[in-house]
Design a protein around this motif. Structure first.
Motif, PDB file in Angstrom:
ATOM      1  N   PRO A  41       0.799  -1.230   0.000  1.00 51.68           N
ATOM      2  CA  PRO A  41       0.000   0.000   0.000  1.00 51.68           C
ATOM      3  C   PRO A  41       0.838   1.289   0.000  1.00 51.68           C
ATOM      4  O   PRO A  41       0.423   2.296  -0.562  1.00 51.68           O
ATOM      5  CB  PRO A  41      -0.814  -0.109   1.289  1.00 51.68           C
ATOM      6  N   ILE A  42       2.023   1.266   0.606  1.00 52.27           N
ATOM      7  CA  ILE A  42       2.865   2.465   0.650  1.00 52.27           C
ATOM      8  C   ILE A  42       3.454   2.749  -0.731  1.00 52.27           C
ATOM      9  O   ILE A  42       3.401   3.873  -1.220  1.00 52.27           O
ATOM     10  CB  ILE A  42       3.973   2.316   1.715  1.00 52.27           C
ATOM     11  N   CYS A  43       4.011   1.730  -1.379  1.00 51.07           N
ATOM     12  CA  CYS A  43       4.619   1.920  -2.703  1.00 51.07           C
ATOM     13  C   CYS A  43       3.576   2.273  -3.771  1.00 51.07           C
ATOM     14  O   CYS A  43       3.887   2.979  -4.725  1.00 51.07           O
ATOM     15  CB  CYS A  43       5.393   0.674  -3.125  1.00 51.07           C
ATOM     16  N   SER A  44       2.359   1.771  -3.605  1.00 51.41           N
ATOM     17  CA  SER A  44       1.323   2.054  -4.598  1.00 51.41           C
ATOM     18  C   SER A  44       0.583   3.361  -4.341  1.00 51.41           C
ATOM     19  O   SER A  44      -0.255   3.772  -5.133  1.00 51.41           O
ATOM     20  CB  SER A  44       0.322   0.890  -4.661  1.00 51.41           C
ATOM     21  N   ASN A  45       0.920   4.049  -3.249  1.00 50.40           N
ATOM     22  CA  ASN A  45       0.276   5.314  -2.897  1.00 50.40           C
ATOM     23  C   ASN A  45       0.944   6.465  -3.659  1.00 50.40           C
ATOM     24  O   ASN A  45       2.102   6.784  -3.409  1.00 50.40           O
ATOM     25  CB  ASN A  45       0.384   5.545  -1.387  1.00 50.40           C
ATOM     26  N   PRO A  46       0.235   7.116  -4.590  1.00 45.40           N
ATOM     27  CA  PRO A  46       0.841   8.193  -5.371  1.00 45.40           C
ATOM     28  C   PRO A  46       1.189   9.436  -4.544  1.00 45.40           C
ATOM     29  O   PRO A  46       1.980  10.274  -4.987  1.00 45.40           O
ATOM     30  CB  PRO A  46      -0.229   8.518  -6.416  1.00 45.40           C
ATOM     31  N   ALA A  47       0.642   9.560  -3.340  1.00 44.80           N
ATOM     32  CA  ALA A  47       0.910  10.727  -2.499  1.00 44.80           C
ATOM     33  C   ALA A  47       2.264  10.624  -1.778  1.00 44.80           C
ATOM     34  O   ALA A  47       2.750  11.604  -1.224  1.00 44.80           O
ATOM     35  CB  ALA A  47      -0.207  10.905  -1.481  1.00 44.80           C
ATOM     36  N   ARG A  48       2.877   9.439  -1.764  1.00 44.05           N
ATOM     37  CA  ARG A  48       4.151   9.267  -1.076  1.00 44.05           C
ATOM     38  C   ARG A  48       5.301   9.857  -1.901  1.00 44.05           C
ATOM     39  O   ARG A  48       5.294   9.807  -3.126  1.00 44.05           O
ATOM     40  CB  ARG A  48       4.440   7.788  -0.816  1.00 44.05           C
ATOM     41  N   ASP A  49       6.304  10.406  -1.192  1.00 50.83           N
ATOM     42  CA  ASP A  49       7.490  10.997  -1.824  1.00 50.83           C
ATOM     43  C   ASP A  49       8.463   9.882  -2.197  1.00 50.83           C
ATOM     44  O   ASP A  49       9.192   9.377  -1.351  1.00 50.83           O
ATOM     45  CB  ASP A  49       8.140  11.986  -0.851  1.00 50.83           C
ATOM     46  N   LYS A  50       8.477   9.515  -3.461  1.00 48.03           N
ATOM     47  CA  LYS A  50       9.315   8.403  -3.924  1.00 48.03           C
ATOM     48  C   LYS A  50      10.789   8.795  -4.066  1.00 48.03           C
ATOM     49  O   LYS A  50      11.638   7.956  -4.334  1.00 48.03           O
ATOM     50  CB  LYS A  50       8.772   7.880  -5.251  1.00 48.03           C
ATOM     51  N   LYS A  51      11.100  10.076  -3.864  1.00 46.97           N
ATOM     52  CA  LYS A  51      12.493  10.532  -3.970  1.00 46.97           C
ATOM     53  C   LYS A  51      13.242  10.389  -2.652  1.00 46.97           C
ATOM     54  O   LYS A  51      14.439  10.612  -2.588  1.00 46.97           O
ATOM     55  CB  LYS A  51      12.533  11.989  -4.435  1.00 46.97           C
ATOM     56  N   THR A  52      12.511  10.040  -1.583  1.00 51.31           N
ATOM     57  CA  THR A  52      13.119   9.833  -0.271  1.00 51.31           C
ATOM     58  C   THR A  52      12.860   8.393   0.155  1.00 51.31           C
ATOM     59  O   THR A  52      11.712   7.979   0.264  1.00 51.31           O
ATOM     60  CB  THR A  52      12.527  10.797   0.777  1.00 51.31           C
ATOM     61  N   ILE A  53      13.932   7.653   0.374  1.00 51.89           N
ATOM     62  CA  ILE A  53      13.808   6.244   0.752  1.00 51.89           C
ATOM     63  C   ILE A  53      14.419   6.043   2.135  1.00 51.89           C
ATOM     64  O   ILE A  53      15.575   6.373   2.359  1.00 51.89           O
ATOM     65  CB  ILE A  53      14.528   5.324  -0.259  1.00 51.89           C
ATOM     66  N   MET A  54      13.621   5.511   3.054  1.00 52.74           N
ATOM     67  CA  MET A  54      14.127   5.151   4.381  1.00 52.74           C
ATOM     68  C   MET A  54      14.441   3.660   4.371  1.00 52.74           C
ATOM     69  O   MET A  54      13.578   2.839   4.072  1.00 52.74           O
ATOM     70  CB  MET A  54      13.099   5.451   5.476  1.00 52.74           C
ATOM     71  N   VAL A  55      15.677   3.316   4.707  1.00 57.25           N
ATOM     72  CA  VAL A  55      16.111   1.922   4.730  1.00 57.25           C
ATOM     73  C   VAL A  55      15.979   1.381   6.147  1.00 57.25           C
ATOM     74  O   VAL A  55      16.557   1.936   7.090  1.00 57.25           O
ATOM     75  CB  VAL A  55      17.570   1.790   4.240  1.00 57.25           C
ATOM     76  N   VAL A  56      15.183   0.314   6.301  1.00 60.04           N
ATOM     77  CA  VAL A  56      14.975  -0.320   7.602  1.00 60.04           C
ATOM     78  C   VAL A  56      15.343  -1.800   7.511  1.00 60.04           C
ATOM     79  O   VAL A  56      15.462  -2.346   6.420  1.00 60.04           O
ATOM     80  CB  VAL A  56      13.517  -0.156   8.092  1.00 60.04           C
ATOM     81  N   GLU A  57      15.506  -2.436   8.661  1.00 60.93           N
ATOM     82  CA  GLU A  57      15.902  -3.843   8.677  1.00 60.93           C
ATOM     83  C   GLU A  57      14.733  -4.786   8.431  1.00 60.93           C
ATOM     84  O   GLU A  57      14.876  -5.770   7.718  1.00 60.93           O
ATOM     85  CB  GLU A  57      16.568  -4.189  10.010  1.00 60.93           C
ATOM     86  N   THR A  58      13.575  -4.513   9.041  1.00 59.14           N
ATOM     87  CA  THR A  58      12.447  -5.445   8.961  1.00 59.14           C
ATOM     88  C   THR A  58      11.132  -4.715   8.694  1.00 59.14           C
ATOM     89  O   THR A  58      11.043  -3.491   8.859  1.00 59.14           O
ATOM     90  CB  THR A  58      12.280  -6.223  10.289  1.00 59.14           C
ATOM     91  N   SER A  59      10.129  -5.473   8.341  1.00 59.78           N
ATOM     92  CA  SER A  59       8.790  -4.909   8.140  1.00 59.78           C
ATOM     93  C   SER A  59       8.230  -4.361   9.445  1.00 59.78           C
ATOM     94  O   SER A  59       7.439  -3.422   9.448  1.00 59.78           O
ATOM     95  CB  SER A  59       7.844  -5.974   7.563  1.00 59.78           C
ATOM     96  N   ARG A  60       8.641  -4.911  10.579  1.00 60.80           N
ATOM     97  CA  ARG A  60       8.210  -4.387  11.890  1.00 60.80           C
ATOM     98  C   ARG A  60       8.755  -2.982  12.100  1.00 60.80           C
ATOM     99  O   ARG A  60       8.083  -2.128  12.669  1.00 60.80           O
ATOM    100  CB  ARG A  60       8.662  -5.318  13.019  1.00 60.80           C
ATOM    101  N   ASP A  61       9.991  -2.726  11.635  1.00 60.31           N
ATOM    102  CA  ASP A  61      10.568  -1.387  11.746  1.00 60.31           C
ATOM    103  C   ASP A  61       9.775  -0.400  10.892  1.00 60.31           C
ATOM    104  O   ASP A  61       9.517   0.729  11.301  1.00 60.31           O
ATOM    105  CB  ASP A  61      12.037  -1.386  11.316  1.00 60.31           C
ATOM    106  N   LEU A  62       9.400  -0.834   9.704  1.00 57.02           N
ATOM    107  CA  LEU A  62       8.580  -0.005   8.813  1.00 57.02           C
ATOM    108  C   LEU A  62       7.273   0.365   9.517  1.00 57.02           C
ATOM    109  O   LEU A  62       6.876   1.535   9.534  1.00 57.02           O
ATOM    110  CB  LEU A  62       8.299  -0.767   7.515  1.00 57.02           C
ATOM    111  N   ALA A  63       6.638  -0.616  10.124  1.00 58.14           N
ATOM    112  CA  ALA A  63       5.359  -0.380  10.816  1.00 58.14           C
ATOM    113  C   ALA A  63       5.538   0.620  11.959  1.00 58.14           C
ATOM    114  O   ALA A  63       4.682   1.473  12.193  1.00 58.14           O
ATOM    115  CB  ALA A  63       4.788  -1.695  11.342  1.00 58.14           C
ATOM    116  N   ALA A  64       6.671   0.543  12.662  1.00 56.04           N
ATOM    117  CA  ALA A  64       6.930   1.466  13.772  1.00 56.04           C
ATOM    118  C   ALA A  64       6.996   2.905  13.271  1.00 56.04           C
ATOM    119  O   ALA A  64       6.429   3.815  13.885  1.00 56.04           O
ATOM    120  CB  ALA A  64       8.232   1.086  14.481  1.00 56.04           C
TER     121      ALA A  64
END
Length: 198
Positions: free
Chosen positions: A71-94
């Motif tokens: 849902p995040i990658c398919s959301n056109p409102a998200r800034d695709k020029k800024t990428i946050m690198v995390v270790e796990t999907s749990r970190d993303l959720a946090a």
């Protein structure tokens, strides 16, 4: 020695094989499941099988999803020029729970750990480097403050900086409400290094 019969013992063994589930917790869960209505148990088992069959990695950010793109990658409102690198999907959720980050993510599905035999080829670095071929302004490294997280952050920084893309690291340090006397030296050092002007 079996106390409950083979079916309950087997259920306890299966539950205790899950990470973070010890023998007592597995026993408590097993008894709870046995006392649930049959239809509820059937729904639980179907949800487990369905999740295992349908959940995959997002083709873009490598998080867990049941679609081609999460849902995040398919959301056109998200800034695709800024990428946050995390270790796990749990970190993303946090980070998503904060409701403040508007960019996209890249989930490494682990961290570099020479002691455990996990090298750069064992995490999703190749996919990240492919994404950086596109229009990206900044990569925010948000790996954990553990030895493995710091090793991964340094490796990523050295890998990305030559591309000309801005690389930043999340600040870490003293938790809100924490007493300085109880905080370890590494945390205090990171807090000092990550200070901001008031």
């Amino acid at each position: 020695m079996e106390y409950y019969g083979s079916q309950i013992t087997k259920l306890i063994e299966q539950l205790s094989s899950l990470p973070g589930i010890g023998g007592k917790t597995a026993q408590r869960l097993a008894f709870h499941i046995v006392n649930m209505p049959v239809e509820q148990v059937r729904q639980l088992s179907e949800a487990l099988v369905s999740a295992r069959e349908h959940i995959c990695y997002c083709k873009e950010c490598c998080t867990l999803t049941d679609q081609e793109l999460c849902p995040i990658c398919s959301n056109p409102a998200r800034d695709k020029k800024t990428i946050m690198v995390v270790e796990t999907s749990r970190d993303l959720a946090a980070y998503e729970k904060t409701g403040k980050y508007e960019g996209v993510y890249h989930v490494l599905q682990g961290a570099i750990s020479p002691l455990l035999g996990i090298g750069p080829g064992d995490i999703r670095l190749k996919e990240l480097m492919q994404r950086l071929q596109g229009d990206v302004n900044e990569v925010i490294i948000a790996t954990n403050s553990s030895l493995e997280g710091e090793t991964t952050a340094m490796y990523l920084s050295k890998l990305i900086k030559p591309t000309g893309i801005k690389v930043s690291r999340i600040a870490s340090g003293v938790p809100v409400g924490g007493d300085l006397e109880y905080i370890d030296e590494m945390t205090l050092l990171r807090a000092l290094e990550g200070r901001v002007e008031l």
